[in-house]
Write a protein that holds these residues in place. Structure first.
Motif, short mmCIF file in Angstrom:
data_model
loop_
_atom_site.label_atom_id
_atom_site.label_comp_id
_atom_site.label_asym_id
_atom_site.label_seq_id
_atom_site.Cartn_x
_atom_site.Cartn_y
_atom_site.Cartn_z
N ALA A 449 0.78 -1.17 0.32
CA ALA A 449 -0.08 -0.32 0.34
C ALA A 449 0.59 1.46 0.05
O ALA A 449 1.83 1.24 -0.13
N HIS A 450 0.05 1.91 0.10
CA HIS A 450 1.00 3.02 0.28
C HIS A 450 1.64 3.92 0.78
O HIS A 450 1.81 3.44 2.43
N CYS A 451 3.19 4.45 0.34
CA CYS A 451 4.48 4.43 1.66
C CYS A 451 4.81 3.24 2.90
O CYS A 451 5.08 3.10 3.87
N ALA A 452 4.35 2.05 2.24
CA ALA A 452 4.74 1.06 2.70
C ALA A 452 6.08 0.47 2.65
O ALA A 452 6.50 0.36 4.42
N ASP A 453 6.74 1.26 2.91
CA ASP A 453 8.63 0.78 2.76
C ASP A 453 8.79 1.38 3.60
O ASP A 453 9.82 1.22 4.78
N MET A 454 8.05 2.93 4.06
CA MET A 454 8.39 3.62 5.14
C MET A 454 8.32 3.50 7.10
O MET A 454 8.54 3.74 7.71
N TYR A 455 7.11 2.32 6.98
CA TYR A 455 6.80 1.67 8.17
C TYR A 455 8.03 1.31 8.65
O TYR A 455 8.67 0.01 8.34
N PRO A 456 7.59 0.94 10.70
CA PRO A 456 8.48 -0.20 10.86
C PRO A 456 7.91 -0.95 10.63
O PRO A 456 7.26 -1.85 9.91
N GLU A 457 9.04 -2.23 10.49
CA GLU A 457 8.98 -3.68 9.78
C GLU A 457 7.88 -4.25 10.24
O GLU A 457 8.11 -4.29 11.77
N ARG A 458 7.19 -5.61 10.03
CA ARG A 458 6.79 -6.67 10.98
C ARG A 458 6.65 -7.83 10.06
O ARG A 458 6.46 -8.22 8.65
N PRO A 459 6.46 -8.62 11.14
CA PRO A 459 6.58 -10.20 10.30
C PRO A 459 5.16 -10.48 9.12
O PRO A 459 5.36 -11.05 8.10
N GLU A 460 4.02 -9.74 8.99
CA GLU A 460 2.88 -9.67 8.55
C GLU A 460 3.05 -9.19 6.84
O GLU A 460 1.53 -9.10 5.76
N GLU A 461 3.60 -8.12 6.81
CA GLU A 461 3.82 -7.50 5.63
C GLU A 461 4.03 -8.11 4.42
O GLU A 461 5.16 -9.41 4.40
N PRO A 462 3.53 -7.70 3.31
CA PRO A 462 3.72 -8.10 1.53
C PRO A 462 5.18 -8.40 2.05
O PRO A 462 5.84 -7.48 2.15
N LEU A 463 5.65 -9.72 1.39
CA LEU A 463 7.32 -9.96 1.04
C LEU A 463 8.18 -8.87 0.70
O LEU A 463 8.90 -8.85 0.24
N ALA A 464 7.10 -8.20 -0.41
CA ALA A 464 7.62 -7.19 -1.76
C ALA A 464 8.50 -6.32 -0.21
O ALA A 464 9.20 -5.22 -0.87
N VAL A 465 8.11 -6.27 0.92
CA VAL A 465 8.58 -4.30 0.84
C VAL A 465 9.16 -4.55 2.07
O VAL A 465 10.50 -4.06 1.76
N PRO A 466 10.31 -5.88 2.74
CA PRO A 466 11.62 -5.93 2.74
C PRO A 466 12.45 -5.88 1.80
O PRO A 466 13.26 -5.90 2.27
N VAL A 467 12.65 -6.55 0.92
CA VAL A 467 13.21 -6.77 -0.19
C VAL A 467 12.93 -5.08 -1.11
O VAL A 467 14.35 -4.72 -0.98
N ALA A 468 12.33 -4.11 -0.45
CA ALA A 468 12.10 -2.87 -1.17
C ALA A 468 13.54 -2.45 -0.51
O ALA A 468 13.86 -1.44 -0.39
N ARG A 469 13.54 -2.54 1.52
CA ARG A 469 13.76 -2.11 1.62
C ARG A 469 15.33 -2.11 2.13
O ARG A 469 16.27 -1.77 2.04
N ARG A 470 15.41 -3.39 1.81
CA ARG A 470 16.96 -4.19 1.46
C ARG A 470 17.78 -3.40 1.08
O ARG A 470 18.50 -3.37 0.29
N SER A 471 16.95 -2.99 -0.89
CA SER A 471 17.27 -2.67 -2.07
C SER A 471 17.74 -0.53 -1.61
O SER A 471 18.40 -0.42 -1.93
N ILE A 472 16.63 0.03 -0.58
CA ILE A 472 16.90 0.70 -0.52
C ILE A 472 18.49 1.93 0.24
O ILE A 472 19.08 2.65 -0.31
N PHE A 473 18.40 0.60 0.85
CA PHE A 473 19.91 0.43 1.96
C PHE A 473 20.67 0.40 1.62
O PHE A 473 21.92 1.15 1.05
N THR A 474 20.43 -1.20 0.15
CA THR A 474 21.64 -1.48 -0.05
C THR A 474 22.56 -0.23 -2.03
O THR A 474 23.42 0.38 -1.38
N LEU A 475 21.77 0.75 -2.08
CA LEU A 475 21.77 2.02 -2.83
C LEU A 475 22.36 3.02 -2.17
O LEU A 475 23.19 4.20 -2.67
#
Length: 482
Positions: A449-475
């Motif tokens: 959903a909207h701004c999903a990558d900005m929120y604190p992580e949690r187990p229930e979130e869509p799989l694409a969200v933690p992947v996105a955060r890792r990509s942001i951090f890597t960049l």
């Protein structure tokens, strides 16, 4: 815009709006977080050297993670009061802890406690614009860099929704100041009419229940038919738990009621299954799946009866006792120019920005969506009713064109910008959804959903969200080390 669902509103309290919540959150660092609230002496008009007026802009500081030579992270406030909770939670603080960043949050002018003028009369609102806001950022960064000894550090700006657009635009317009930007769910392409918003709502509703938007359309058409007869007003007042008896005396009364009711569904889609409980939201347990399950439940009665059950379920989950759906009251609230009025919480200011810069009007001017009854002309009339007859379709169209001419719309010419977008979020339709270059990068998040990558992580979130955060951090790590 009854609750100002336009994008953004009183979103993330400073970055992404919303009124729902979740069950679990996690503080990013395992340490005490120190947050200081301060004031900055800001210029009123950055584009008139003869105007020497100043005002005090609120900002927050978190120096918990700062390391020698580390970057400065600047979170950009948006169309609501800046929430200091974001100085304690959120993915950007996880990045800050790992990269040794000094963290700042600057509240947007005319929102929250950052009040540049004595009131919000029209002659004062002319100082409310994205361009003035970007100049605020530049002056703030320049002065603080000198005062706090931060001149040698690389500044990275963050924002979600409208502040996400500001983050991208700040990097583009002030490349000598902003080294990189993370522009989450950023609608960088201004449009007067935005029927695509509801087209994405329909597609999102149909993800797991293909019949859901069709059933909802039948229900909404039934609601429109009931509105045609005054004898139904008492029943409608009860069904939708209106604060006062429904009264329809004009097309605008009728349209405002319909939009107000539809916004409950729009909100659920935009913020579906996100993680905002940490900032005080309610109702996150009501998701697309929940409302579509109800719409499919034939034991509840006809589609209209199921739709009533959906709205009542959302009201109970969000702990709202009743719905205010009176157009006259809405206009009266919005015309109040004092800082003490209910509209001063962000609704009046954001509506002004949509009427003078962005449009973003989420009309039903499309066949591929589940509602009816609020065309573009309805939103233009709101601008006229609140700010005066000079706010016509022509003036708004000209203003939106100027916005895109100034910023470039989707034609981003820059470097080191990340554009994360959740594909359930209707706002992604106005954002960057594919890579422009090797360092102007789009990150698409399926089921998010909207701004999903900005929120604190949690187990229930869509799989694409933690992947996105890792990509942001890597960049960010790559860019900051270059």
């Amino acid at each position: 815009m009854a609750t100002m669902q336009l994008l953004l509103i009183i979103c993330l309290a400073a970055f992404c709006n919303g009124f729902t919540s979740v069950r679990l959150h996690r503080r990013p660092p395992d340490t005490d977080v120190s947050v200081a609230e301060r004031r900055f002496l800001q210029k009123l008009d950055h584009f008139n050297g003869a105007d020497t007026r100043v005002w005090h802009q609120r900002y927050f500081v978190n120096d918990t993670f700062v390391q020698p030579g580390g970057p400065v992270f600047l979170m950009i406030g948006g169309e609501g009061e800046a929430n200091p909770t974001w100085m304690q939670y959120g993915s950007w603080l996880t990045y800050a802890q790992k990269l040794g960043a000094f963290c700042l949050l600057l509240e947007h002018r005319f929102y929250g406690e950052s009040q540049p003028t004595l009131d919000m009369k029209l002659e004062n609102l002319r100082f409310l614009s994205s361009r003035q806001a970007l100049a605020d950022l530049a002056h703030f960064q320049t002065v603080l860099s000198q005062d706090l000894g931060l001149s040698g550090r690389k500044w990275v700006v963050f924002g979600g929704s409208y502040p996400g657009s500001l983050a991208a635009w700040y990097r583009m317009k002030y490349p000598h100041l902003a080294y990189a930007a993370v522009a989450s769910s950023a609608p960088v392409n201004a449009v007067v009419n935005f029927p695509e918003y509801l087209e994405v709502v329909q597609a999102s509703l149909a993800r797991n229940h293909s019949s859901c938007p069709k059933t909802m359309k039948v229900a909404f058409d039934s609601l429109i038919q009931l509105l045609a007869y005054k004898e139904n007003y008492e029943k409608l007042t009860e069904h939708f738990r209106l604060c006062v008896m429904l009264e329809i005396n004009s097309i605008m009364d009728n349209t405002f009621f319909l939009e107000t009711i539809a916004e409950f569904i729009m909100d659920i889609v935009q913020y579906n299954n996100d993680n905002r409980e940490f900032e005080g939201g309610k109702g996150g347990n009501v998701t697309i799946e929940v409302i579509c399950d109800l719409m499919a439940k034939e034991s509840l009665g006809a589609p209209y009866d199921r739709f009533v059950a959906v709205v009542q379920t959302i009201l109970e989950a969000t702990k709202q006792t009743c719905i205010s759906a009176e157009y006259k009251k809405f206009i009266m609230d919005m015309k109040d120019y004092s800082w003490k009025g209910i509209a001063s919480q962000g609704g009046k200011q954001w509506l002004y920005q949509t009427c003078t810069e962005f449009g973003f009007f989420q009309s039903t001017d499309s066949l591929s969506q589940p509602f009816s009854g609020f065309p573009l002309s309805y939103y233009v009339q709101q601008c006229k009713d609140i700010f005066g007859p000079g706010f016509s379709l022509s003036s708004i169209t000209d203003a939106v064109q100027q916005t895109n001419e100034y910023y470039g719309g989707l034609n981003i010419q820059s470097s080191r910008i990340i554009f994360p977008n959740g594909l359930i979020d209707p706002w992604h339709a106005l954002g960057i959804n594919s890579n422009i270059s090797y360092d102007v990068v789009a990150i698409q998040m399926q089921d998010a959903a909207h701004c999903a990558d900005m929120y604190p992580e949690r187990p229930e979130e869509p799989l694409a969200v933690p992947v996105a955060r890792r990509s942001i951090f890597t960049l960010l790590t790559k860019w900051l080390q270059s």
